[in-house]
Design a protein around this motif. Structure first.
Motif, PDB file in Angstrom:
ATOM      1  N   TRP A  95      28.831  52.869  39.480  1.00 18.96           N
ATOM      2  CA  TRP A  95      29.633  52.506  38.309  1.00 18.96           C
ATOM      3  C   TRP A  95      31.093  52.735  38.640  1.00 18.96           C
ATOM      4  O   TRP A  95      31.485  53.857  38.974  1.00 18.96           O
ATOM      5  N   SER A 106      23.468  54.824  28.343  1.00 13.65           N
ATOM      6  CA  SER A 106      24.367  53.669  28.350  1.00 13.65           C
ATOM      7  C   SER A 106      25.809  54.102  28.567  1.00 13.65           C
ATOM      8  O   SER A 106      26.181  55.247  28.354  1.00 13.65           O
ATOM      9  N   ARG A 151      21.257  57.490  23.704  1.00 18.80           N
ATOM     10  CA  ARG A 151      20.874  57.198  22.320  1.00 18.80           C
ATOM     11  C   ARG A 151      19.762  58.138  21.853  1.00 18.80           C
ATOM     12  O   ARG A 151      18.740  58.292  22.498  1.00 18.80           O
ATOM     13  N   VAL A 174      29.616  58.037  28.804  1.00 22.22           N
ATOM     14  CA  VAL A 174      28.154  57.916  28.820  1.00 22.22           C
ATOM     15  C   VAL A 174      27.581  58.415  27.502  1.00 22.22           C
ATOM     16  O   VAL A 174      28.036  59.419  26.956  1.00 22.22           O
ATOM     17  N   ARG A 216      17.648  54.671  27.270  1.00 23.85           N
ATOM     18  CA  ARG A 216      18.554  55.244  26.271  1.00 23.85           C
ATOM     19  C   ARG A 216      19.938  55.539  26.831  1.00 23.85           C
ATOM     20  O   ARG A 216      20.879  55.750  26.074  1.00 23.85           O
TER      21      ARG A 216
END
Length: 169
Positions: A122, A97, A59, A56, A95
């Motif tokens: 996920w 990702s 940003r 993970v 942000r």
């Protein structure tokens, strides 16, 4: 009586070299050291949640801490958590990702210390993204330095907690 072929074989073999029998313990020691070196290079075994949370990224934020959530379930079932610090903004979920990670806006109800920002699934694991809402860190062992704590209290810094859990706990 010796057979001539046997005598020739003994003569060709030559005299036994001194110390040859004592080399095998050395080889065992060398093989063991190589094995331990490989284990040390690969690091400690990680849970699936720890492997996923390590992928993970947020940003514009700095990762400051990774830990395995405390609990009574076995470590393999506990959530792995990463803390990120960065500028405060409203759309922080954009942000966050990771390879194949899809998040949706979370329920946003403020808790005593955090507000849910996003939720997702996920690789069969749950993902929670929370933002700290208070000026005091909810748990004292998170490594924020004095400057980060002051900026958090003044509203100039945001702390995000990204948790990935893959067990039943």
């Amino acid at each position: 009586m010796l057979v001539p072929e046997a005598v020739d074989a003994v003569e060709r073999r030559g005299p036994a070299r001194p110390g040859r029998r004592r080399r095998w313990p050395l080889w065992i020691v060398v093989a063991g050291a190589c094995f331990l070196g490989v284990l040390r290079l690969t690091g400690p075994a990680q849970t699936p949640a720890q492997r996923y949370v390590s992928q993970v990224d947020v940003r514009g934020y700095e990762r400051v801490h990774d830990y395995l959530d405390s609990g009574t379930v076995p470590a393999v079932e506990r959530a792995a958590v990463a803390l990120f610090v960065g500028p405060p903004e409203d759309d922080v979920l954009a942000r966050v990702s990771g390879p194949g990670l899809v998040l949706t806006a979370g329920p946003g109800e403020p808790g005593p210390d955090v507000r849910a920002v996003g939720r997702g699934r996920w690789h069969g694991c749950f993902v929670h993204v929370d933002r700290w809402t208070t000026g005091d860190p909810p748990l004292s062992y998170h490594p924020l330095d004095a400057g980060q704590v002051a900026a958090l209290r003044a509203g100039r810094l945001s702390v995000l907690s990204v948790a990935v859990g893959c067990g039943s706990g």
